[in-house]
Enzyme design. Structure first.
Site, PDB file in Angstrom:
ATOM      1  N   LYS A 121       0.867  -1.177   0.000  1.00 21.40           N
ATOM      2  CA  LYS A 121       0.000   0.000   0.000  1.00 21.40           C
ATOM      3  C   LYS A 121       0.903   1.226   0.000  1.00 21.40           C
ATOM      4  O   LYS A 121       2.018   1.163   0.527  1.00 21.40           O
ATOM      5  CB  LYS A 121      -0.849   0.049   1.283  1.00 21.40           C
ATOM      6  CG  LYS A 121      -1.857  -1.072   1.402  1.00 21.40           C
ATOM      7  CD  LYS A 121      -2.694  -0.909   2.656  1.00 21.40           C
ATOM      8  CE  LYS A 121      -2.351  -2.005   3.630  1.00 21.40           C
ATOM      9  NZ  LYS A 121      -3.274  -2.119   4.751  1.00 21.40           N
ATOM     10  N   LYS A 195       2.853 -16.119  16.798  1.00 20.33           N
ATOM     11  CA  LYS A 195       1.999 -15.064  17.355  1.00 20.33           C
ATOM     12  C   LYS A 195       0.580 -15.212  16.793  1.00 20.33           C
ATOM     13  O   LYS A 195       0.409 -15.501  15.614  1.00 20.33           O
ATOM     14  CB  LYS A 195       2.593 -13.710  16.933  1.00 20.33           C
ATOM     15  CG  LYS A 195       1.868 -12.485  17.443  1.00 20.33           C
ATOM     16  CD  LYS A 195       2.604 -11.259  16.882  1.00 20.33           C
ATOM     17  CE  LYS A 195       1.720 -10.034  16.791  1.00 20.33           C
ATOM     18  NZ  LYS A 195       1.288  -9.431  18.019  1.00 20.33           N
ATOM     19  N   LYS A 198      -4.483 -12.658  12.590  1.00 22.32           N
ATOM     20  CA  LYS A 198      -5.446 -13.007  11.549  1.00 22.32           C
ATOM     21  C   LYS A 198      -4.732 -13.413  10.272  1.00 22.32           C
ATOM     22  O   LYS A 198      -5.146 -14.327   9.584  1.00 22.32           O
ATOM     23  CB  LYS A 198      -6.364 -11.808  11.298  1.00 22.32           C
ATOM     24  CG  LYS A 198      -7.764 -12.257  10.936  1.00 22.32           C
ATOM     25  CD  LYS A 198      -8.671 -11.097  10.699  1.00 22.32           C
ATOM     26  CE  LYS A 198      -9.344 -10.664  11.971  1.00 22.32           C
ATOM     27  NZ  LYS A 198     -10.126  -9.439  11.813  1.00 22.32           N
TER      28      LYS A 198
END
Ligand code: TRP
Ligand code: SF4
Length: 328
Positions: A121, A195, A198
């Protein structure tokens, strides 16, 4: 009497998982009992990195607030609101942007890290650079004394104190210097031992139903050196064991001993854990089902919270304009 003010926020990035819960939300739920708490959804902050695709934001705002309420945040005890509903945050952000040297923002370690890491991005924007300045406005507009945050946010808190000092020095003493509230969050790894995140697909969501939880727990990665039940295990490398430490503290010494001695099978160990996790999460699940029966409730909670927050924010902005002598 609740006199100290606490403020914290979360970006609406989708439904929360147990990592988020033990990392922040569990603590918020305790804090609401003793402090004057403001908890908000940082939807403008979501735009700093996600301005191109805004399709999920509205839905995510709802999701995150359902998660908060299901887990036990209580709108009777704390103020739950939406950042973009309180336009005063934008005004204060603008005024802070006038007095914040851009070098303070460029040298912020979170800024440098993200610019180096995020390649998919374009975040070389004015808004992303100003992220911590907006966060400062979020905090100072409620004159927060304490801000519960993860360690990753400490540089932002430091900046908030610097901006508060600079404002107080230039104009008039308006802002307290907010202190971080670091709690030793329980560490819960993901289902695979990495960890919980998502993007790794290794989470248990706060919204998962009991069957899903059982399936996920049974798929967890254990000590790879254990093939047969009587192989001695190494609980310290096992995600199931790390979960037991959070959900089943009582039995931890026994499980450790049995695992090391090859006296318990992983299947049985996981079944035991699944029961404990389901037991812990059932009230959260039930609360969610109740909330879902009343689809207007989330909007109602946010709008009530907005009103509360707006009163405080307006008052602070009056102080600010007066201090700066721009209250024409
Ligand atoms: N930056 C925080 C995060 O990503 C979210 C946030 C925005 C925040 N404004 C805040 C947290 C003010 C605490 C106080 O987690
Ligand atoms: Fe992990 Fe339990 Fe298997 Fe030991 S017995 S390796 S703690 S799942």
């Amino acid at each position: 009497m609740k006199d100290k003010v606490i403020l914290s926020g979360m970006r609406p990035t989708g439904s929360l998982h147990l990592g988020n819960y033990f990392g922040a939300l569990e603590n918020w739920i305790k804090l609401q009992e003793e402090y004057k708490c403001f908890f908000f959804v940082a939807d403008w902050h979501a735009l700093t990195t996600g301005y191109e695709d805004t399709s999920e934001i509205k839905n995510n705002i709802n999701e995150v607030v359902i998660d908060w309420l299901s887990a036990g945040l209580d709108p009777e005890k704390c103020t739950i609101f939406l950042q973009s509903s309180i336009k005063e945050h934008a005004e204060l952000h603008l005024l802070f942007s006038m007095i914040t040297p851009s070098s303070w923002l460029f040298r912020c370690p979170t800024y440098k890290d993200q610019i180096a890491q995020i390649k998919d991005k374009n975040i070389t924007t004015y808004g992303f650079l100003g992220y911590p300045c907006l966060m400062t406005a979020d905090i100072l507009i409620y004159k927060a004394d304490f801000v519960p945050v993860g360690e990753d946010q400490l540089p932002h808190l430091e900046l908030a104190r610097e901006i508060a000092r600079r404002f107080n020095y230039l104009y008039k003493e308006v802002f307290p210097e907010p202190q971080p509230l670091l709690t030793k969050a329980k560490v819960l790894p993901g289902l695979d031992g990495r960890k919980m995140s998502k993007s790794y697909g290794n989470t248990i969501a706060l919204s998962d139903d009991p069957d899903t939880i059982r399936k996920k727990v049974s798929s967890m990665i254990t000590d790879p050196a254990r093939i047969r039940k009587d192989d001695p295990g190494h609980p310290e490398v096992c995600a199931v064991y790390a979960f037991h430490k959070v959900f089943n503290e009582e039995e931890v010494p026994e499980i450790e001993q049995q695992c090391r001695g090859g006296k318990i099978g992983c299947v049985q160990c996981k079944r035991n854990l699944a029961n404990k996790v389901v037991e812990y999460m059932t009230p959260i699940y039930e609360k969610r089902q109740e909330l879902l029966k009343n689809p207007g409730i989330i909007r109602e909670v946010i709008e009530n919270g907005n009103e509360n927050a707006r009163k405080v924010a307006r008052k602070t902005m009056e102080d600010v304009r007066k201090a700066m002598d721009i209250d024409w």
